[in-house]
Structures are given as C-alpha cells and as structure tokens.
Scaffold this motif. Structure first.
Motif, mmCIF file in Angstrom:
data_model
loop_
_atom_site.group_PDB
_atom_site.id
_atom_site.type_symbol
_atom_site.label_atom_id
_atom_site.label_comp_id
_atom_site.label_asym_id
_atom_site.label_seq_id
_atom_site.Cartn_x
_atom_site.Cartn_y
_atom_site.Cartn_z
ATOM 1 N N TYR A 1 0.276 -1.585 0.183
ATOM 2 C CA TYR A 1 0.209 -0.482 0.687
ATOM 3 C C TYR A 1 0.968 1.129 0.226
ATOM 4 C CZ TYR A 1 -3.944 -2.826 1.033
ATOM 5 O OH TYR A 1 -5.316 -3.566 0.952
ATOM 6 N N ILE B 1 1.329 4.513 1.807
ATOM 7 C CA ILE B 1 1.372 4.998 3.162
ATOM 8 C C ILE B 1 1.696 6.523 3.176
ATOM 9 C CG2 ILE B 1 3.225 3.334 3.780
ATOM 10 C CD1 ILE B 1 1.586 3.729 7.107
ATOM 11 N N LYS B 2 1.188 7.632 4.216
ATOM 12 C CA LYS B 2 1.695 8.568 5.298
ATOM 13 C C LYS B 2 1.626 8.266 6.440
ATOM 14 C CE LYS B 2 2.499 11.659 1.891
ATOM 15 N NZ LYS B 2 1.324 12.858 0.677
ATOM 16 N N ARG C 1 -2.425 6.949 7.407
ATOM 17 C CA ARG C 1 -3.755 6.675 6.374
ATOM 18 C C ARG C 1 -2.120 6.038 5.384
ATOM 19 N NH1 ARG C 1 -5.024 11.702 3.295
ATOM 20 N NH2 ARG C 1 -7.163 10.688 2.663
ATOM 21 N N VAL D 1 -2.178 8.161 -1.439
ATOM 22 C CA VAL D 1 -2.413 8.799 -0.028
ATOM 23 C C VAL D 1 -1.809 10.299 -0.220
ATOM 24 C CG1 VAL D 1 -2.191 8.972 2.334
ATOM 25 C CG2 VAL D 1 -2.159 6.904 1.419
ATOM 26 N N TYR D 2 -2.715 11.228 -0.168
ATOM 27 C CA TYR D 2 -2.009 12.790 -0.214
ATOM 28 C C TYR D 2 -1.746 13.141 0.771
ATOM 29 C CZ TYR D 2 -3.138 13.320 -5.260
ATOM 30 O OH TYR D 2 -3.951 13.177 -7.110
ATOM 31 N N ALA D 3 -3.398 13.489 2.005
ATOM 32 C CA ALA D 3 -2.402 14.256 3.144
ATOM 33 C C ALA D 3 -1.743 13.695 3.854
ATOM 34 C CB ALA D 3 -3.631 14.854 3.695
ATOM 35 N N PRO D 4 -0.961 13.911 5.524
ATOM 36 C CA PRO D 4 -0.465 13.098 6.072
ATOM 37 C C PRO D 4 -1.454 12.787 7.018
ATOM 38 C CG PRO D 4 0.784 15.023 6.015
ATOM 39 C CD PRO D 4 -0.731 14.923 5.197
ATOM 40 N N ASN E 1 6.156 10.154 7.479
ATOM 41 C CA ASN E 1 7.244 9.444 7.600
ATOM 42 C C ASN E 1 6.265 8.955 5.481
ATOM 43 O OD1 ASN E 1 7.796 8.857 9.728
ATOM 44 N ND2 ASN E 1 8.040 6.921 9.708
ATOM 45 N N GLN F 1 -0.495 18.747 -0.354
ATOM 46 C CA GLN F 1 -1.277 17.578 -0.244
ATOM 47 C C GLN F 1 -2.571 18.096 0.129
ATOM 48 O OE1 GLN F 1 0.485 15.010 -1.386
ATOM 49 N NE2 GLN F 1 2.620 15.068 -1.085
#
Lengths: 192, 609
Positions: A25, A27-28, A47, A52-55, B174, B249
C-alpha cells in the motif's frame, strides 16, 4: 492512534506503517508528538490506501481509532467517522491536574456516551492486564496491533514480518505472542 | 523496506531521514547542526555514516560558519536547524549570500507552523528574498530525497547557498521513498582558492560583489521556469490552485478536479509559468501555510489572486481547515462538519511534564519555597524573586505546581533578561536559570556582560549533561561527539571561574538541603553568583533503583509531595500513591526529602540483593 507519552504508540504506528508498506500500500504516517517523552498526549495519524496525499486526517474521517488510554480516547473521539471502529485500552492515567484537584477525569459512562453519538462499534480491551500477564507491560503496543489487525486487509505473516523488522530479536517471540493475544482478545470483547 | 519492479528500494522514511539520505547520496562530506525540533533527526541520521563529518555545533551560528568554511574548501555541505535557529545564524548566512560558495552549501530550515515545539511560527520563506538566495520546498519524503541533489547542483552552479525549507509536517511525517541514487562524492571543486574579492568582505570587495548577487537572481529567475518540481497539471479550468509544500497535499484532498500549479522552488517563483497558469484558469487561488508569501509575490505581478482572504494565516493547515475554507468561499460543495467538541465533558489537559526523577524538579521546588512562588496562582500577587528562564525541558517547570519561571524568550536570553530587570531597579531579586547546553549555545556572552557591568544577580546553570528536550543529543560539555566518540569536554565551572565570577557554587541536584542553603545565600548576597546544579537526566541514563512507597500509617495527606510536580506521585480518589513503574527511587529521593512526616521510604523487597 492515541495515547500517553511513553506507552509505545509511536513504535506501534511504525509497525503498522511497515506492515502496510510490505502489503504493497501507499502510506503516510505522522506523529504529533508535542513533547511525547514527557508524559504528554500523543496522537499518530496513519493513512493507508492506493494513493495517499495528506498526512493528517480530518475530523470525522477516521475509520479506526485506537486509544492506549481512556482520556486520550475521548479527547480525540471527534476524529472518528460515523459508524467507525474504536478500540480502547481500558486504562486510566490521570494527568497531574486531576491529582491536584483542579480537574476531573471523565468516568466510563461519559466516555461511552461520547462515542455512542458517533458509532456503535466501541471495543474496550484489557490490553494493560494482558500485557502484565505476559510479563512485560511494554507488550501493550503489540497487543493493540493484534486487535487492529483483525480489521485490516493485511495478512498475519506480513504483520509478523513488520514486527520482526522493528523489534529486537531478544523480545521478538514475546511480541509475536502478544500480537496473537491481541487478535484473540478483540474477538471476545463485547461491543460497547 | 521492499523491492519495486524496477529493482530500486522503497522505504518508509520521515522527511528528515529522506533529507539526510538525499544529502548523503549527493556526496556531502560535512554536516553541522544544533539540535532543534523538528530538524534534529537530520544530523542524527547523517552521524550514522562513517564517510563524512557530521557534528553538533555549539550553536546554529557556528554550524553555519562551519558550513561556509567547508563549502569554501569545495566540499558539499549540509547545515540544518529549526526556523528560529536560522535567526541565530543569520549573520554568517547573509555573508555567505554575498560571497557565494565553491562546493554546494545547502541550509535546511525546519519551520514549525502551529508552534508544536517552538516559541513562534515565523515563516522562514521570507529569508530567501531577504538574502536573495533560492528556496526549495518538498511536499513529501520522496521529494525531500529527490530535491537534495538539485539543491546542491543549484548551489554550485549559481554560486549561492540554497535553502531547503521543511515544515514540521514534512520533517516528521513518514511516506514512501523510492531510493534511486547511491553515494557519489564530487571531486572537481575540492580545494581552497585565495580570492579576497570573493571571500574577504571588506567594504570595497562587498561593493564589488553586490552586482553579482543581483545578476545571480536574474539567472535563478530564468532557471526556476525549468525546475522540474515546478509543475502545472491541468484539470478543470474553472479553478486553478497555486500551492507548495504540505499545503499541496491538503489541497489535493479537497479539490479533486481543479487545475494545479505546484511549486517546488518558491523563491524565485517561476513568473512565466505562474502567468501562463493564471491566464489558463477562470479563477486562481493560492493555498499556503502562514504568511501570504506566494500570494503577495503574484499580486505584485499584477495578477488578481486570493488566498489569505479565506485560508488562515495562523497555525498549521490540514485537510479539514482547507475544506471548511473552500466551502465558505463557495469553491466546493458540502456542509461544514458537525463538531462534537461542545458536547463533550470538560477534559483535563495533559501537558508534557518534567519526568519522574528529573534533576530540575528539586531546584524549582526550592525556588518556589524561597520565593513563595506558589502564591502566583493568585493572579494579584507579584513574584518576590523574579526568575528569568530559557529554552529547554526546564521551561516546563512554568506549569503549576512549580510556577518555575516568569520569562522565557529565546535560546540564551535568561541571563541578559535578568540583567535588564536588575538594571530597571524595581527592588526585586532576580535569578536566571539556564541549561548546560543552552549556556554553551548563547548564555556565556550574557554572563560576560554580568561580570563586566557589576551585576549582582544569581545565575543557575541546570547541568543534566545532555541536550534533553530535543532527545538527548551530545553537546560540548558532555565530552562525546555526535558520533559518540570521546572528545574533550568543555567544563562550565572552569568557564564561569575564568570569566571572573567570584561566587561559584556546585550543588547536587538531588540534595535539597544543600540546594536550599546555597540558593538562599547566593540570592541574598550582594554579588554576582553562579550556582551549577548537577544531576544526570534519568530519561537518558535510565538509572533507577527501588521505587519509593508511602507509609499510610504516618502519611497525613498533607500533599507536600504533590508540590514537586513529579508524574510518579499521583492522587486518585483522595489517596496519594507513588506509581512504581514511573518512580526511579533513591537515585532521586526528592519526595522523601520534602515529606515532613517521613512517610516516604524505598519499598521493602522480600528478596535479598
């Protein structure tokens, strides 16, 4: 993933991140530490998905809230989406202000009532008890990972590989055991 | 770690780890930094490599100067610091902006929107136009890794220091990084050239050099149009979003169909590209954290853009904030999320605290008693002894029950601020408290002033043998380098005596009686006093012994022990107890010393030994 500094939530979020990576996957993951080592409130956003964009996760968007401590569960409950899953370790760590008599720790009824407005899927687990029974309080994080693993499309071998990557060999077997215990425990708790 | 189809490696890295790896692969030979959240892990990661010099510097200014010297000598060099750390280093930084470099010099400025662990959230993007140097901003760990190679090339090609700006959310998140490079150390620039017109900034040379700086900016402005991380992606042309860094983002989460201009180099901005983008959409908006940095630059081009009219300029952004702003502005459909916050019972906060067994607790407990500072909970009372504080774990002593300090401005400020209050002559005793690392960072000059100008204040150096707040980094006083190699320790007692302070006392942090007697005499005497309070940080050393327990037959619940503010001493349902997993025992024993009824003792163990 929420808890109190020193409970091992960061290591737990690292293991979850590693497992998701191994499972292919995107991942953030971000840990809002404050000053975690010093007993403060800790929250990690994780996430996982195809892209995935935003953390950071928005309020009301969290699928699974996993809390290592009850006050930290209710503090962040608004992040949970309607019908989402809450896994709460049945442990109270009262902040200093409670001892000094300047504030009050919420009771279980209030905590449950807050979640009831959002979801019927609240799991109280006795993770700390189980960790003590395994002989090492620090296994709480792998127990909680065992709990969450039952809700995620990541197979058990991948989870164990992730644990092996992040946990020293000396205590690896114990943590595998703790992980299995978490998987078992979550199946036997009533939905709150 | 996992292998990709193309055989490269994918890793889950924080922005800081990615910067360190990118710089390592770009061939740096020197790295210098002073610890500061959220930048600390960059140098920590670089220090793991044996084929480069990675050092903790005394402070950011020295780190910057080391970086400049190394770059002059032709080595690729990384200097990293938090946003306010760059304030400390601005003097040499501005000099390097004029002299330029030889080997690439990249400065990491790790900003802290939202003030997670700082004293402000200044927007360091302003330093780029101020110094007329380029600024690059990654939006995730992949870009943080990839952009480092570009940053070094740009620095060398345009003869300039280059800033890479991170924010907390980039540094400490991360995300996946496909590691495409390996370490290559460039050799073509190695060596130092005697060139006083470039390196000796006498007025005559600086004036000679000034046109070069303006010319460089023109060349950078042309380059930024071709920088691969400045990118337009056309979508629906009704709305165009100009953004950079982590804001990109959040914008992507909210605007699914809009056109995007994502900037990887925010200074100088690519004006042609911006104009093309704005001409191509019906409405252009800017989404950026903190100040309207890009927005103002675009407005100055005569293009009507909005942004800060609905995107907050205070604090960190997130998807929710951007979404709410977009809904209010009518840019996306939806209704504001119901907030539950009003329906929750009032919840106790959980601020970070001094750890169990912290060597600072006893000092602040003593100051509290001597200065009757617990009365400060009554807002009408003024402190009898004014305590000027500094930056470190001990700043947490500000919270009740310790009421530890009255001021805390910036690194090293405690002594100078105390001198000012003394000179204001308001009839109050002043005590300055400063940590060991902070004293070496920028406290010494304040103490020189105190000696020189006949001050009578008391300075307490809280020496816990580490830089604790940022995660236990070594410093010049610890006798160990960033790579854990033994070095010569700088002795703060010798420094203080060498400066000419007559009244110098060294006290054990866990001996309350000695603390009380020493502080009492130093504060009341009419001369400059320095008290060095020594006690190792237990969170670093992990030293512990048998935990303390309360004997409930002698305990009268007077709650004196609660006034230490030790997290191990808790009161649940009117009963005070000491949490055995938190208490470090006799190594500390401060609670045992304060208990007026002798009701606290180490737990009796059944087994011997």
């Amino acid at each position: 993933m929420t808890g109190v500094g020193g409970q091992g939530t960061i290591l737990a979020s690292d293991i979850l991140g590693e497992a998701a990576l191994l499972a292919g996957y995107d991942i953030k993951k971000t840990d809002t530490l404050g000053m975690a080592q010093r007993g403060g409130s800790v929250i990690s956003h994780i996430r996982i998905g195809d892209h995935v964009y935003a953390p950071l996760i928005a309020e009301g968007d969290v699928d699974i809230l996993i809390a290592f401590e009850k006050l930290e569960a209710i503090r962040w409950c608004a992040y949970l989406r309607t019908g989402g899953i809450a896994i709460i370790n049945d442990l109270a760590v009262p902040p200093l202000s409670v001892g000094l008599g300047t504030s009050r720790y919420p009771n279980d009824k209030e905590i449950l009532a807050a979640f009831k407005k959002i979801t019927g899927r609240v799991y109280f687990v006795n993770g700390t008890d189980q960790a003590h029974r395994l002989g090492d309080a620090r296994t709480l994080n792998t127990i909680m990972m065992g709990c969450i693993s039952t809700f995620l499309p990541i197979d058990i071998l991948t989870w164990k590989e992730a644990i092996a990557h992040r946990i020293p060999e000396k205590i690896r077997e114990l943590n595998f055991k703790a992980f299995d215990k978490g998987r078992e425990v979550i199946k036997h708790v009533g939905i709150g | 770690m996992s292998k990709t189809l193309t055989g490269t490696t994918k890793k889950l890295l924080s922005g800081n780890e990615a910067v360190a790896l990118g710089a390592y692969h770009a061939g740096i030979m020197v790295a210098a930094a002073y610890p500061g959240t959220p930048s600390t892990e960059i140098l920590e990661n670089l220090a793991k490599h044996h084929d480069l010099n990675a050092e903790w510097a005394t402070n950011e200014k020295v780190a910057m100067e080391i970086g400049i010297g190394s770059a002059y000598a032709g080595r690729r060099t990384l200097v990293s610091m938090k946003h306010i750390g760059l304030n400390v280093a601005v003097d040499p930084f501005m000099a390097a902006a004029i002299t330029g470099v030889n080997g690439g010099l990249v400065i990491i400025s790790a900003d802290d929107p939202g003030i997670h662990s700082s004293q402000d959230e200044q927007d360091n993007r302003h330093y780029a136009p101020f110094a007329k140097v380029p600024m690059i901003e990654p939006s995730d760990s992949q870009e943080a890794y990839d952009m480092m190679a570009y940053a070094f090339s740009i620095s060398e090609e345009f003869d300039t220091p280059a800033i890479v700006r991170l924010t907390t959310r980039i540094a400490h998140s991360n995300s996946l990084v496909e590691v495409t490079g390996t370490r290559k150390v460039p050799t073509e620039r190695i060596g130092f050239e005697h060139n006083v017109q470039k390196y000796v900034m006498l007025p005559v040379n600086a004036r000679f050099r000034r046109p070069f700086v303006e010319d460089r900016l023109v060349k950078l402005a042309a380059y930024t149009e071709t920088f691969p991380f400045n990118k337009i992606s056309w979508g629906d042309k009704k709305l165009g979003i100009i953004t950079s860094g982590v804001s990109y983002q959040y914008a992507r989460e909210v605007f699914h169909t809009a056109s995007f201009l994502k900037l990887g180099m925010t200074y100088p901005p690519p004006k042609k590209m911006i104009r093309e983008f704005c001409n191509g959409v019906d409405r252009a908006i800017v989404i950026e954290e903190l100040d309207p940095f890009l927005q103002d630059a675009i407005l100055a081009m005569g293009i009507a853009v909005t942004g800060k009219e609905f995107i907050p300029r205070i604090g960190e952004l997130n998807t929710q904030i951007v979404r709410e702003a977009a809904i209010k502005e009518g840019l996306v459909k939806g209704k504001s999320a119901d907030t539950l916050t009003g329906t929750l019972p009032p919840l106790p906060g959980r601020p970070p605290l001094l750890c169990p067994g912290c060597p600072h607790s006893g000092v602040f407990y003593t100051l509290n008693i001597l200065g009757k500072r617990s009365r400060l909970s009554d807002k009408s009372k003024e402190p009898e002894i004014i305590v000027t504080g500094d930056i470190g774990c001990y700043t947490l002593a500000t919270y009740p029950p310790l009421y530890g300090m009255d001021t805390a401005d910036c690194m090293g400020a405690s002594i100078g601020t105390a001198l000012g209050i003394e000179k204001a002559n308001i009839g109050r005793k002043v005590v300055a408290v400063i940590g060991d690392s902070t004293f070496l960072h920028s406290g010494i000059t304040g103490l020189v002033d105190a000696v020189y100008n006949n001050s009578k204040i008391t300075v307490i150096i809280l020496d816990n043998s580490t830089t604790a707040m940022t995660g236990h980094q070594e410093h010049p006083g610890t006798g160990k380098s960033a790579k854990s190699v033994e070095t010569q320790a700088v002795d703060n007692e010798q420094i203080v005596r060498g400066l000419g302070v007559k009244d110098v006392q060294v006290v054990d942090a866990f001996d309350l009686k000695a603390l009380r007697n020493t502080l009492k005499s130093c504060i009341s005497n009419e001369q400059l006093s320095v008290v060095i309070v020594r006690g190792d940080c237990p969170t670093k050393t992990r030293r512990r012994s048998i935990p303390m327990v309360i004997d409930y037959e002698t305990c009268t619940s007077c709650e004196t022990c609660l006034k230490i503010g030790c997290p191990a001493i808790q009161k649940v349902k009117d009963k005070i107890f000491i949490e055995p997993t938190l208490c470090i025992g006799d190594v500390c024993s401060v609670c045992r010393q304060v208990c007026p009824h002798h009701a606290i003792e180490p737990a009796k163990t059944t087994a011997k030994g």
